[in-house]
Design a protein around this motif. Structure first.
Motif, PDB file in Angstrom:
ATOM      1  N   LYS A 164     -33.814  52.820 -45.373  1.00 33.71           N
ATOM      2  CA  LYS A 164     -34.488  52.039 -46.430  1.00 33.71           C
ATOM      3  C   LYS A 164     -35.922  51.914 -46.090  1.00 33.71           C
ATOM      4  O   LYS A 164     -36.725  51.782 -47.243  1.00 33.71           O
ATOM      5  CB  LYS A 164     -33.765  50.601 -46.518  1.00 33.71           C
ATOM      6  N   TYR A 165     -36.502  51.618 -45.003  1.00 36.10           N
ATOM      7  CA  TYR A 165     -37.890  51.357 -44.657  1.00 36.10           C
ATOM      8  C   TYR A 165     -38.393  52.453 -43.739  1.00 36.10           C
ATOM      9  O   TYR A 165     -38.079  52.745 -42.954  1.00 36.10           O
ATOM     10  CB  TYR A 165     -37.799  49.995 -44.193  1.00 36.10           C
ATOM     11  N   SER A 166     -39.744  52.582 -44.082  1.00 35.08           N
ATOM     12  CA  SER A 166     -40.464  53.822 -43.376  1.00 35.08           C
ATOM     13  C   SER A 166     -41.231  53.038 -42.224  1.00 35.08           C
ATOM     14  O   SER A 166     -41.835  53.837 -41.406  1.00 35.08           O
ATOM     15  CB  SER A 166     -41.349  54.666 -43.986  1.00 35.08           C
ATOM     16  N   GLY A 167     -41.352  51.704 -42.609  1.00 33.17           N
ATOM     17  CA  GLY A 167     -42.220  51.073 -41.636  1.00 33.17           C
ATOM     18  C   GLY A 167     -42.362  49.569 -42.040  1.00 33.17           C
ATOM     19  O   GLY A 167     -41.484  48.935 -42.882  1.00 33.17           O
ATOM     20  N   SER A 168     -43.020  48.838 -41.120  1.00 37.56           N
ATOM     21  CA  SER A 168     -42.829  47.411 -41.309  1.00 37.56           C
ATOM     22  C   SER A 168     -43.874  47.043 -42.930  1.00 37.56           C
ATOM     23  O   SER A 168     -43.415  46.280 -43.455  1.00 37.56           O
ATOM     24  CB  SER A 168     -43.845  46.702 -40.505  1.00 37.56           C
ATOM     25  N   ALA A 169     -44.823  47.832 -42.977  1.00 38.65           N
ATOM     26  CA  ALA A 169     -45.479  47.517 -44.412  1.00 38.65           C
ATOM     27  C   ALA A 169     -44.580  47.809 -45.696  1.00 38.65           C
ATOM     28  O   ALA A 169     -44.600  47.221 -46.590  1.00 38.65           O
ATOM     29  CB  ALA A 169     -46.836  48.150 -44.546  1.00 38.65           C
ATOM     30  N   HIS A 170     -43.951  48.998 -45.481  1.00 39.33           N
ATOM     31  CA  HIS A 170     -42.885  49.338 -46.844  1.00 39.33           C
ATOM     32  C   HIS A 170     -41.826  48.338 -46.798  1.00 39.33           C
ATOM     33  O   HIS A 170     -41.270  47.963 -47.756  1.00 39.33           O
ATOM     34  CB  HIS A 170     -42.405  50.597 -46.148  1.00 39.33           C
ATOM     35  N   ALA A 171     -41.261  47.891 -45.647  1.00 36.50           N
ATOM     36  CA  ALA A 171     -40.268  46.923 -45.693  1.00 36.50           C
ATOM     37  C   ALA A 171     -40.717  45.603 -46.398  1.00 36.50           C
ATOM     38  O   ALA A 171     -40.157  45.134 -47.074  1.00 36.50           O
ATOM     39  CB  ALA A 171     -39.834  46.483 -44.263  1.00 36.50           C
TER      40      ALA A 171
END
Length: 261
Positions: free
Chosen positions: A201-208
Protein backbone atom coordinates in the motif's frame (compact mmCIF):
# COMPACT_ATOMS: atom_id res chain seq x y z
CA UNK A 1 21.40 25.02 25.92
CA UNK A 2 22.34 24.90 22.22
CA UNK A 3 25.06 22.35 22.99
CA UNK A 4 22.57 20.04 24.72
CA UNK A 5 20.13 20.32 21.80
CA UNK A 6 22.82 19.53 19.21
CA UNK A 7 24.14 16.58 21.24
CA UNK A 8 20.61 15.26 21.70
CA UNK A 9 19.90 15.42 17.96
CA UNK A 10 23.14 13.58 17.14
CA UNK A 11 22.43 10.91 19.76
CA UNK A 12 18.95 10.42 18.30
CA UNK A 13 20.36 9.96 14.80
CA UNK A 14 23.05 7.43 15.73
CA UNK A 15 20.89 5.46 18.15
CA UNK A 16 17.98 5.14 15.74
CA UNK A 17 20.09 4.06 12.75
CA UNK A 18 21.91 1.40 14.77
CA UNK A 19 18.86 0.03 16.54
CA UNK A 20 16.23 0.26 13.80
CA UNK A 21 16.52 -3.32 12.42
CA UNK A 22 15.88 -4.70 15.91
CA UNK A 23 12.95 -2.31 16.29
CA UNK A 24 11.47 -3.75 13.08
CA UNK A 25 11.91 -7.28 14.46
CA UNK A 26 10.21 -6.22 17.68
CA UNK A 27 7.27 -4.78 15.76
CA UNK A 28 6.82 -7.95 13.75
CA UNK A 29 7.05 -10.14 16.83
CA UNK A 30 4.45 -8.01 18.62
CA UNK A 31 2.05 -8.09 15.69
CA UNK A 32 2.63 -11.79 14.96
CA UNK A 33 4.14 -11.14 11.51
CA UNK A 34 7.47 -12.67 12.41
CA UNK A 35 6.09 -15.73 14.25
CA UNK A 36 3.01 -17.04 12.54
CA UNK A 37 2.05 -17.17 8.90
CA UNK A 38 -1.35 -15.64 9.66
CA UNK A 39 -2.93 -13.17 7.27
CA UNK A 40 -3.91 -10.44 9.73
CA UNK A 41 -3.36 -6.95 8.36
CA UNK A 42 -3.34 -3.55 10.04
CA UNK A 43 -6.75 -1.90 10.10
CA UNK A 44 -8.34 0.97 11.96
CA UNK A 45 -11.74 -0.64 11.58
CA UNK A 46 -13.15 -3.95 12.69
CA UNK A 47 -11.07 -7.06 12.29
CA UNK A 48 -11.78 -8.61 8.85
CA UNK A 49 -11.89 -12.14 10.25
CA UNK A 50 -14.23 -12.67 13.24
CA UNK A 51 -12.78 -14.87 15.99
CA UNK A 52 -13.72 -18.53 15.82
CA UNK A 53 -15.00 -20.60 18.72
CA UNK A 54 -12.22 -22.48 20.44
CA UNK A 55 -12.77 -25.93 21.89
CA UNK A 56 -11.27 -26.96 25.26
CA UNK A 57 -8.94 -29.42 23.52
CA UNK A 58 -7.68 -26.65 21.28
CA UNK A 59 -6.99 -24.45 24.31
CA UNK A 60 -5.05 -27.29 25.93
CA UNK A 61 -2.93 -27.83 22.83
CA UNK A 62 -2.23 -24.11 22.54
CA UNK A 63 -1.03 -24.02 26.12
CA UNK A 64 1.48 -26.74 25.34
CA UNK A 65 2.67 -24.78 22.30
CA UNK A 66 3.10 -21.46 24.14
CA UNK A 67 6.67 -20.27 23.41
CA UNK A 68 9.11 -20.31 26.31
CA UNK A 69 11.63 -17.46 26.76
CA UNK A 70 14.41 -19.36 24.91
CA UNK A 71 11.94 -20.17 22.11
CA UNK A 72 11.06 -16.49 21.80
CA UNK A 73 14.73 -15.65 21.38
CA UNK A 74 15.04 -18.27 18.66
CA UNK A 75 11.94 -16.91 16.92
CA UNK A 76 13.34 -13.39 17.13
CA UNK A 77 16.58 -14.60 15.56
CA UNK A 78 14.72 -16.41 12.80
CA UNK A 79 12.61 -13.32 12.16
CA UNK A 80 15.75 -11.22 11.77
CA UNK A 81 17.46 -13.75 9.49
CA UNK A 82 14.33 -14.21 7.36
CA UNK A 83 13.90 -10.45 7.03
CA UNK A 84 17.53 -10.01 5.97
CA UNK A 85 17.28 -12.87 3.45
CA UNK A 86 13.97 -11.93 1.84
CA UNK A 87 14.08 -8.13 2.03
CA UNK A 88 17.76 -7.29 2.30
CA UNK A 89 19.19 -4.16 3.89
CA UNK A 90 16.53 -2.00 2.23
CA UNK A 91 13.77 -3.99 3.90
CA UNK A 92 15.48 -3.86 7.28
CA UNK A 93 15.54 -0.07 7.07
CA UNK A 94 12.19 0.47 5.38
CA UNK A 95 10.36 3.26 7.18
CA UNK A 96 13.55 4.63 8.75
CA UNK A 97 12.75 8.24 7.81
CA UNK A 98 10.05 8.99 10.41
CA UNK A 99 11.89 7.57 13.44
CA UNK A 100 15.16 9.30 12.49
CA UNK A 101 13.40 12.64 12.08
CA UNK A 102 11.37 11.98 15.22
CA UNK A 103 14.35 11.13 17.41
CA UNK A 104 16.49 14.03 16.15
CA UNK A 105 13.70 16.56 16.65
CA UNK A 106 12.46 14.97 19.87
CA UNK A 107 15.88 14.57 21.52
CA UNK A 108 17.00 18.10 20.71
CA UNK A 109 13.63 19.43 21.85
CA UNK A 110 13.62 17.28 25.01
CA UNK A 111 17.09 18.30 26.15
CA UNK A 112 16.46 21.96 25.41
CA UNK A 113 13.07 21.95 27.14
CA UNK A 114 14.36 20.06 30.18
CA UNK A 115 17.33 22.33 30.84
CA UNK A 116 15.15 25.40 30.34
CA UNK A 117 12.54 24.09 32.80
CA UNK A 118 15.24 22.95 35.21
CA UNK A 119 16.85 26.39 35.32
CA UNK A 120 13.46 28.01 35.88
CA UNK A 121 12.29 25.62 38.62
CA UNK A 122 15.45 24.48 40.39
CA UNK A 123 18.22 26.80 39.21
CA UNK A 124 21.55 25.83 37.64
CA UNK A 125 23.09 24.38 40.83
CA UNK A 126 23.99 20.66 40.60
CA UNK A 127 21.90 18.22 42.61
CA UNK A 128 22.08 14.60 43.70
CA UNK A 129 25.00 12.28 44.29
CA UNK A 130 28.38 13.99 44.61
CA UNK A 131 26.93 17.45 45.36
CA UNK A 132 25.99 19.45 48.45
CA UNK A 133 22.34 18.64 47.76
CA UNK A 134 22.59 14.89 48.09
CA UNK A 135 18.88 14.08 48.14
CA UNK A 136 16.26 14.02 45.42
CA UNK A 137 15.30 17.47 44.19
CA UNK A 138 11.64 17.17 43.24
CA UNK A 139 11.83 20.40 41.26
CA UNK A 140 14.19 18.61 38.88
CA UNK A 141 11.74 15.70 38.71
CA UNK A 142 8.92 18.14 37.89
CA UNK A 143 11.03 19.74 35.15
CA UNK A 144 11.75 16.32 33.67
CA UNK A 145 8.08 15.33 33.77
CA UNK A 146 7.05 18.53 32.01
CA UNK A 147 8.92 17.37 28.89
CA UNK A 148 6.45 14.48 28.38
CA UNK A 149 3.49 16.29 26.76
CA UNK A 150 5.77 18.14 24.35
CA UNK A 151 7.55 14.92 23.48
CA UNK A 152 4.27 13.06 22.85
CA UNK A 153 3.12 15.68 20.35
CA UNK A 154 6.05 14.65 18.14
CA UNK A 155 6.31 10.92 18.85
CA UNK A 156 2.63 9.92 18.46
CA UNK A 157 2.19 10.68 14.73
CA UNK A 158 5.69 9.51 13.81
CA UNK A 159 5.23 6.20 15.63
CA UNK A 160 1.91 5.63 13.86
CA UNK A 161 3.42 6.13 10.40
CA UNK A 162 6.44 3.97 11.25
CA UNK A 163 4.26 1.08 12.42
CA UNK A 164 2.03 1.22 9.34
CA UNK A 165 5.04 1.08 7.00
CA UNK A 166 6.52 -1.85 8.93
CA UNK A 167 3.23 -3.79 8.86
CA UNK A 168 2.82 -3.14 5.16
CA UNK A 169 6.33 -4.46 4.45
CA UNK A 170 5.70 -7.49 6.68
CA UNK A 171 2.49 -8.43 4.85
CA UNK A 172 4.25 -8.07 1.51
CA UNK A 173 7.34 -10.10 2.46
CA UNK A 174 5.23 -12.89 3.98
CA UNK A 175 3.29 -13.25 0.74
CA UNK A 176 6.51 -13.17 -1.28
CA UNK A 177 7.75 -16.29 0.48
CA UNK A 178 4.57 -18.28 -0.12
CA UNK A 179 5.36 -20.61 -2.98
CA UNK A 180 7.07 -18.29 -5.42
CA UNK A 181 10.30 -19.12 -7.25
CA UNK A 182 13.16 -16.68 -7.61
CA UNK A 183 11.99 -15.49 -11.03
CA UNK A 184 8.43 -15.15 -9.80
CA UNK A 185 9.58 -13.23 -6.75
CA UNK A 186 11.52 -10.82 -8.91
CA UNK A 187 8.53 -10.23 -11.15
CA UNK A 188 6.26 -9.77 -8.17
CA UNK A 189 8.74 -7.36 -6.63
CA UNK A 190 8.78 -5.29 -9.80
CA UNK A 191 4.99 -5.08 -9.68
CA UNK A 192 5.16 -4.37 -5.92
CA UNK A 193 2.86 -7.33 -5.37
CA UNK A 194 3.67 -10.49 -3.39
CA UNK A 195 3.16 -14.04 -4.55
CA UNK A 196 0.29 -14.30 -2.09
CA UNK A 197 -1.56 -11.50 -3.88
CA UNK A 198 -0.85 -8.75 -1.34
CA UNK A 199 -0.06 -5.43 -3.03
CA UNK A 200 2.03 -3.04 -0.99
CA UNK A 201 0.00 0.00 0.00
CA UNK A 202 2.83 2.40 0.78
CA UNK A 203 5.97 3.18 -1.20
CA UNK A 204 7.51 4.92 1.78
CA UNK A 205 6.91 6.91 4.93
CA UNK A 206 5.79 10.09 3.17
CA UNK A 207 3.36 8.13 1.01
CA UNK A 208 1.96 6.38 4.09
CA UNK A 209 1.43 9.70 5.87
CA UNK A 210 -0.38 11.17 2.86
CA UNK A 211 -2.54 8.06 2.42
CA UNK A 212 -3.54 8.00 6.08
CA UNK A 213 -4.30 11.71 5.99
CA UNK A 214 -6.48 11.40 2.90
CA UNK A 215 -8.37 8.34 4.18
CA UNK A 216 -8.84 9.11 7.86
CA UNK A 217 -8.13 12.82 8.26
CA UNK A 218 -5.67 14.54 10.62
CA UNK A 219 -7.16 12.97 13.75
CA UNK A 220 -5.70 9.57 12.83
CA UNK A 221 -2.21 10.82 13.72
CA UNK A 222 -3.27 11.34 17.33
CA UNK A 223 -4.52 7.78 17.91
CA UNK A 224 -3.25 6.64 21.31
CA UNK A 225 -2.00 10.14 22.13
CA UNK A 226 -3.30 10.09 25.71
CA UNK A 227 -1.56 6.84 26.62
CA UNK A 228 1.59 7.93 24.80
CA UNK A 229 1.62 11.22 26.75
CA UNK A 230 1.50 9.36 30.07
CA UNK A 231 4.25 7.04 28.87
CA UNK A 232 6.47 9.94 27.79
CA UNK A 233 5.92 11.77 31.10
CA UNK A 234 6.98 8.71 33.09
CA UNK A 235 9.91 7.93 30.80
CA UNK A 236 11.31 11.47 30.76
CA UNK A 237 10.79 11.91 34.49
CA UNK A 238 12.88 8.81 35.17
CA UNK A 239 15.43 9.44 32.39
CA UNK A 240 16.33 13.09 33.04
CA UNK A 241 15.94 12.89 36.83
CA UNK A 242 18.25 9.88 37.06
CA UNK A 243 20.78 11.54 34.76
CA UNK A 244 20.83 14.81 36.71
CA UNK A 245 21.06 13.10 40.11
CA UNK A 246 23.97 10.77 39.28
CA UNK A 247 26.09 12.52 36.63
CA UNK A 248 27.94 14.72 39.12
CA UNK A 249 28.64 11.71 41.33
CA UNK A 250 30.32 9.86 38.46
CA UNK A 251 32.34 12.98 37.67
CA UNK A 252 33.40 13.19 41.32
CA UNK A 253 34.49 9.54 41.38
CA UNK A 254 36.36 9.92 38.10
CA UNK A 255 38.14 13.09 39.32
CA UNK A 256 39.20 11.44 42.59
CA UNK A 257 40.50 8.36 40.76
CA UNK A 258 42.66 10.55 38.51
CA UNK A 259 43.97 12.54 41.46
CA UNK A 260 44.76 9.33 43.35
CA UNK A 261 46.80 8.02 40.43
Amino acid sequence: MAEEMAAGAWAGLVGTVLGYPLDVVKGRMQTGKGIAESGAKASFGAHPHPPKKISPSSIHSRRRLTPRPITRLILAGRTFVNMARTEGVAGMYRGLGPPVCMMMVMNSMNFGAFYWARDKLAGPEPVGWGTEKGGIDWRVVAAATSVGPLCAMVSTPFELVKLQVQLDAANHSRGSGAGAGSAGKMKMKQNDQSAGGYRRKYSGSAHAARALMNKYGPRVFMLGHGVNTVRECVFNAVFFSTFEHVVHGFRYVHFNSRVGN
